[in-house]
Motif scaffolding. Structure first.
Motif, short mmCIF file in Angstrom:
data_model
loop_
_atom_site.label_atom_id
_atom_site.label_comp_id
_atom_site.label_asym_id
_atom_site.label_seq_id
_atom_site.Cartn_x
_atom_site.Cartn_y
_atom_site.Cartn_z
N UNK A 1 0.83 -1.20 0.00
CA UNK A 1 0.00 0.00 0.00
C UNK A 1 0.87 1.26 0.00
N UNK A 2 1.89 1.26 0.85
CA UNK A 2 2.80 2.41 0.94
C UNK A 2 4.13 2.03 0.30
N UNK A 3 4.49 2.75 -0.76
CA UNK A 3 5.73 2.48 -1.47
C UNK A 3 6.61 3.72 -1.43
N UNK A 4 7.77 3.63 -2.07
CA UNK A 4 8.66 4.79 -2.15
C UNK A 4 7.97 5.94 -2.89
N UNK A 5 7.18 5.62 -3.90
CA UNK A 5 6.45 6.65 -4.65
C UNK A 5 5.44 7.33 -3.74
N UNK A 6 4.78 6.56 -2.90
CA UNK A 6 3.82 7.14 -1.95
C UNK A 6 4.51 8.17 -1.07
N UNK A 7 5.68 7.79 -0.55
CA UNK A 7 6.40 8.66 0.37
C UNK A 7 6.86 9.94 -0.32
N UNK A 8 7.46 9.83 -1.50
CA UNK A 8 7.96 11.04 -2.14
C UNK A 8 6.82 11.90 -2.67
N UNK A 9 5.68 11.29 -3.00
CA UNK A 9 4.53 12.07 -3.44
C UNK A 9 3.99 12.92 -2.30
N UNK A 10 3.84 12.31 -1.13
CA UNK A 10 3.36 13.05 0.04
C UNK A 10 4.39 14.09 0.49
N UNK B 1 -8.93 6.54 0.48
CA UNK B 1 -10.18 7.23 0.78
C UNK B 1 -9.94 8.55 1.50
N UNK B 2 -9.28 8.50 2.67
CA UNK B 2 -9.23 9.67 3.55
C UNK B 2 -8.08 10.63 3.24
N UNK B 3 -6.99 10.11 2.68
CA UNK B 3 -5.87 11.00 2.36
C UNK B 3 -5.98 11.50 0.92
N UNK B 4 -6.04 10.59 -0.05
CA UNK B 4 -6.04 11.00 -1.45
C UNK B 4 -7.35 11.65 -1.87
N UNK B 5 -8.48 10.99 -1.57
CA UNK B 5 -9.77 11.49 -2.05
C UNK B 5 -10.37 12.57 -1.16
N UNK B 6 -10.45 12.30 0.14
CA UNK B 6 -11.13 13.25 1.03
C UNK B 6 -10.24 14.45 1.36
N UNK B 7 -9.02 14.20 1.87
CA UNK B 7 -8.19 15.31 2.31
C UNK B 7 -7.72 16.16 1.15
N UNK B 8 -7.08 15.55 0.15
CA UNK B 8 -6.49 16.34 -0.93
C UNK B 8 -7.52 17.01 -1.83
N UNK B 9 -8.76 16.56 -1.78
CA UNK B 9 -9.81 17.28 -2.51
C UNK B 9 -10.64 18.16 -1.56
#
Length: 212
Positions: free
Chosen positions: A12-21, A171-179
């Motif tokens: 679920x959490x990869x290096x891409x996830x970390x650098x994107x955030x 759901x809560x980080x990508x869709x809810x928070x960032x939008x």
């Protein structure tokens, strides 16, 4: 309703996830620094508004701008590079961003060009205390709220087939928070403009008359 699971078996959490955030956090930090340096003469409240506006413009130009380019030249899903990887990460939550969905790309073109420029103009208006500040602020906020509505309403009406709500991150980080921040902050700024315009109106009314 969640979209079909993507990348079954992948972490679920990869290096891409970390650098994107981390990139999003760095953009916010840059917005804060610019607001403090360029908004020295502004009130404390307006400096926080400037933080948002700098962040808003940075996101529109440096994240959504490349998305528009990738989508017009092909698709994010078939593109390579750091920016494509970042959008592929977000595409795990909303797969429309991977396939050059016409509605999404159309909205993003307007967002980059119109909202990005309005954010820059509003930043200038606040720093220089221009008379047109709240006209631009209201216009920008309405544009941001409209963009958010048109991003999700068409998918909701069809049962949200493109949204993956299967876990907390998507759901809560990508869709809810960032939008959601593009709903909450513009909503608060609209309230600020309402209050300020009401004060101006009351200040110009003859003594003894009530304002509604």
């Amino acid at each position: 309703m969640a979209a079909a699971e993507q990348g079954a078996g992948a972490p679920l959490v990869s290096a891409v996830t970390v650098y994107s955030l981390a990139a999003c956090a760095a953009q916010l930090a840059l917005g804060y620094v610019l607001a403090q340096r360029l908004g020295k003469r502004c009130s404390g409240a307006d400096r926080w508004v400037l933080v948002w506006l700098f962040y808003d413009a940075i996101v529109h130009f440096t994240l959504e701008g490349p998305f528009v380019y990738l989508s017009l030249m092909g698709t994010v899903g078939t593109s390579e590079g750091a920016m494509a990887s970042l959008w592929k990460e977000y595409g795990k939550a909303d797969e429309r961003w991977l396939h050059s969905d016409p509605t999404i790309v159309s909205l993003e073109i307007l967002t980059v060009v119109v909202d990005g420029l309005l954010a820059v103009v509003l930043t200038y208006a606040i720093i220089k205390d221009k008379y047109y500040r709240h006209f631009i602020q209201i216009t920008l906020c309405v544009c941001e709220l409209y963009g958010g509505w048109m991003t999700f309403c068409p998918d909701w009406l069809t049962g949200s087939p493109n949204l993956n709500t299967s876990n907390f991150l998507y759901l809560w980080v990508y869709l809810v928070f960032f939008n959601g921040i593009w709903v909450v902050v513009p909503g608060l700024l609209l309230c600020q403009s309402w209050v300020q315009l009401k004060k101006v109106h009351i200040g110009r009314k003859p003594v003894g008359k009530k304002s509604r």
